[in-house]
Design a protein around this motif. Structure first.
Motif, PDB file in Angstrom:
ATOM      1  N   MET A   1      62.224 -18.533  82.628  1.00 60.22           N
ATOM      2  CA  MET A   1      61.238 -18.874  81.455  1.00 60.22           C
ATOM      3  C   MET A   1      61.853 -17.928  80.245  1.00 60.22           C
ATOM      4  N   SER A   2      62.016 -18.474  79.289  1.00 55.32           N
ATOM      5  CA  SER A   2      62.376 -17.616  78.161  1.00 55.32           C
ATOM      6  C   SER A   2      61.320 -16.708  77.621  1.00 55.32           C
ATOM      7  N   THR A   3      61.824 -15.830  76.928  1.00 54.38           N
ATOM      8  CA  THR A   3      60.848 -14.653  75.993  1.00 54.38           C
ATOM      9  C   THR A   3      59.698 -15.466  75.041  1.00 54.38           C
ATOM     10  N   LYS A   4      60.412 -16.508  74.576  1.00 52.46           N
ATOM     11  CA  LYS A   4      59.522 -17.350  73.651  1.00 52.46           C
ATOM     12  C   LYS A   4      58.445 -17.920  74.319  1.00 52.46           C
ATOM     13  N   ALA A   5      58.922 -18.600  75.285  1.00 47.40           N
ATOM     14  CA  ALA A   5      57.996 -19.588  76.358  1.00 47.40           C
ATOM     15  C   ALA A   5      56.950 -18.653  76.710  1.00 47.40           C
ATOM     16  N   ILE A   6      57.142 -17.573  77.212  1.00 48.52           N
ATOM     17  CA  ILE A   6      56.201 -16.753  78.092  1.00 48.52           C
ATOM     18  C   ILE A   6      55.289 -16.330  76.842  1.00 48.52           C
ATOM     19  N   LYS A   7      55.595 -15.960  75.623  1.00 51.59           N
ATOM     20  CA  LYS A   7      54.532 -15.637  74.601  1.00 51.59           C
ATOM     21  C   LYS A   7      53.914 -16.644  74.199  1.00 51.59           C
ATOM     22  N   ILE A   8      54.407 -17.987  74.000  1.00 54.35           N
ATOM     23  CA  ILE A   8      53.562 -18.817  73.663  1.00 54.35           C
ATOM     24  C   ILE A   8      52.693 -19.322  74.743  1.00 54.35           C
ATOM     25  N   THR A   9      53.202 -19.462  76.028  1.00 52.79           N
ATOM     26  CA  THR A   9      52.422 -19.644  77.171  1.00 52.79           C
ATOM     27  C   THR A   9      51.132 -18.437  77.219  1.00 52.79           C
ATOM     28  N   TYR A  10      51.255 -17.490  77.220  1.00 56.46           N
ATOM     29  CA  TYR A  10      50.362 -16.384  77.193  1.00 56.46           C
ATOM     30  C   TYR A  10      49.264 -16.538  76.275  1.00 56.46           C
ATOM     31  N   TRP A  11      49.768 -16.773  74.993  1.00 51.91           N
ATOM     32  CA  TRP A  11      48.737 -17.106  73.890  1.00 51.91           C
ATOM     33  C   TRP A  11      47.750 -18.272  73.953  1.00 51.91           C
ATOM     34  N   ILE A  12      48.704 -19.191  74.512  1.00 55.06           N
ATOM     35  CA  ILE A  12      47.736 -20.618  74.544  1.00 55.06           C
ATOM     36  C   ILE A  12      46.943 -20.578  75.818  1.00 55.06           C
ATOM     37  N   LEU A  13      47.165 -19.929  76.890  1.00 56.58           N
ATOM     38  CA  LEU A  13      46.192 -19.680  77.965  1.00 56.58           C
ATOM     39  C   LEU A  13      45.157 -18.575  77.540  1.00 56.58           C
ATOM     40  N   THR A  14      45.626 -17.971  76.906  1.00 55.31           N
ATOM     41  CA  THR A  14      44.614 -16.545  76.603  1.00 55.31           C
ATOM     42  C   THR A  14      43.617 -17.308  75.612  1.00 55.31           C
ATOM     43  N   SER A  15      44.110 -17.894  74.663  1.00 58.72           N
ATOM     44  CA  SER A  15      43.034 -18.578  73.479  1.00 58.72           C
ATOM     45  C   SER A  15      42.034 -19.578  74.344  1.00 58.72           C
ATOM     46  N   ILE A  16      42.442 -20.294  75.214  1.00 58.52           N
ATOM     47  CA  ILE A  16      41.689 -21.271  75.761  1.00 58.52           C
ATOM     48  C   ILE A  16      40.661 -20.674  76.681  1.00 58.52           C
ATOM     49  N   PHE A  17      41.169 -19.480  77.405  1.00 62.68           N
ATOM     50  CA  PHE A  17      40.168 -18.710  77.992  1.00 62.68           C
ATOM     51  C   PHE A  17      39.254 -18.065  77.477  1.00 62.68           C
ATOM     52  N   VAL A  18      39.883 -17.323  76.246  1.00 63.88           N
ATOM     53  CA  VAL A  18      38.919 -16.630  75.423  1.00 63.88           C
ATOM     54  C   VAL A  18      37.682 -17.559  74.685  1.00 63.88           C
ATOM     55  N   LEU A  19      38.237 -18.493  74.431  1.00 66.52           N
ATOM     56  CA  LEU A  19      37.235 -19.568  73.493  1.00 66.52           C
ATOM     57  C   LEU A  19      36.316 -19.976  74.608  1.00 66.52           C
ATOM     58  N   ALA A  20      36.622 -20.337  75.888  1.00 65.51           N
ATOM     59  CA  ALA A  20      35.644 -20.622  76.854  1.00 65.51           C
ATOM     60  C   ALA A  20      34.554 -19.512  77.115  1.00 65.51           C
ATOM     61  N   MET A  21      35.130 -18.414  77.209  1.00 69.30           N
ATOM     62  CA  MET A  21      34.043 -17.346  77.557  1.00 69.30           C
ATOM     63  C   MET A  21      33.274 -16.910  76.363  1.00 69.30           C
ATOM     64  N   LEU A  22      33.828 -17.214  75.063  1.00 64.84           N
ATOM     65  CA  LEU A  22      32.956 -16.777  73.986  1.00 64.84           C
ATOM     66  C   LEU A  22      31.853 -17.916  74.016  1.00 64.84           C
ATOM     67  N   ALA A  23      32.278 -19.146  74.230  1.00 70.64           N
ATOM     68  CA  ALA A  23      31.395 -20.416  74.160  1.00 70.64           C
ATOM     69  C   ALA A  23      30.244 -20.148  75.294  1.00 70.64           C
ATOM     70  N   ASP A  24      30.490 -19.646  76.523  1.00 69.03           N
ATOM     71  CA  ASP A  24      29.800 -19.168  77.542  1.00 69.03           C
ATOM     72  C   ASP A  24      28.947 -18.349  77.234  1.00 69.03           C
ATOM     73  N   SER A  25      29.214 -17.312  76.425  1.00 74.07           N
ATOM     74  CA  SER A  25      28.394 -16.053  76.149  1.00 74.07           C
ATOM     75  C   SER A  25      27.438 -16.390  75.053  1.00 74.07           C
ATOM     76  N   MET A  26      27.943 -17.303  74.035  1.00 71.55           N
ATOM     77  CA  MET A  26      27.005 -17.774  73.102  1.00 71.55           C
ATOM     78  C   MET A  26      25.743 -18.451  74.000  1.00 71.55           C
ATOM     79  N   GLY A  27      26.113 -19.277  74.979  1.00 72.54           N
ATOM     80  CA  GLY A  27      24.990 -19.982  75.461  1.00 72.54           C
ATOM     81  C   GLY A  27      24.241 -19.048  76.364  1.00 72.54           C
ATOM     82  N   GLY A  28      24.628 -18.102  76.899  1.00 73.17           N
ATOM     83  CA  GLY A  28      23.766 -16.935  77.550  1.00 73.17           C
ATOM     84  C   GLY A  28      22.899 -16.206  76.344  1.00 73.17           C
ATOM     85  N   LEU A  29      23.375 -15.801  75.393  1.00 77.23           N
ATOM     86  CA  LEU A  29      22.677 -15.031  74.459  1.00 77.23           C
ATOM     87  C   LEU A  29      21.699 -15.989  73.701  1.00 77.23           C
ATOM     88  N   THR A  30      22.084 -17.283  73.414  1.00 73.14           N
ATOM     89  CA  THR A  30      20.802 -18.260  72.941  1.00 73.14           C
ATOM     90  C   THR A  30      19.984 -18.754  74.025  1.00 73.14           C
TER      91      THR A  30
END
Length: 127
Positions: free
Chosen positions: A1-30
């Motif tokens: 896997m190329s360096t660029k592909a690793i970086k793109i994959t990392y940021w896509i997966l991380t963004s999806i995960f973080v958005l899901a956890m932020l949504a879940d945290s807001m559900g808990g906080l509210t």
């Protein structure tokens, strides 16, 4: 896997995960009804929604930041414990296998983001 592909994959997966956890945290906080129903079913006190919401919010922010690796490691560790605990909680109240597996699927996604973070670190250091 190329360096660029690793970086793109990392940021896509991380963004999806973080958005899901932020949504879940807001559900808990509210204190959304679905969360209240789940906690009642599992036998946990309602204030656990707030504790979990704050923890997931801080964990998501810790995973997004790029300066303090130890904090990011702790956040990943916290999420791993959360999803294993969720799966085991469903097991102990005799829920269906689907209810037990759902947190493990999220755990697998968490570990995938962690794997690509480590790959991203290794190619960033080499660059």
């Amino acid at each position: 896997m190329s360096t660029k592909a690793i970086k793109i994959t990392y940021w896509i997966l991380t963004s999806i995960f973080v958005l899901a956890m932020l949504a879940d945290s807001m559900g808990g906080l509210t204190q959304q009804q679905a969360g209240q129903d789940a906690l009642k079913h599992l036998g946990y006190p309602m204030y656990f929604l707030i504790i979990g919401g704050v923890a997931k919010l801080l964990g998501a922010l810790a995973i997004l930041q790029t300066k303090f690796n130890a904090i990011k490691e702790w956040a990943y560790s916290g999420f791993v414990c959360t999803f294993i605990g969720a799966s085991m909680s469903h097991y102990f109240v005799n829920d269906t296998i689907g209810m037990m597996i759902a947190p493990l699927i999220i755990l697998a996604f968490t570990l995938l983001t962690y794997y690509f973070w480590k790959k991203y670190q290794s190619v960033t250091i080499q660059s």
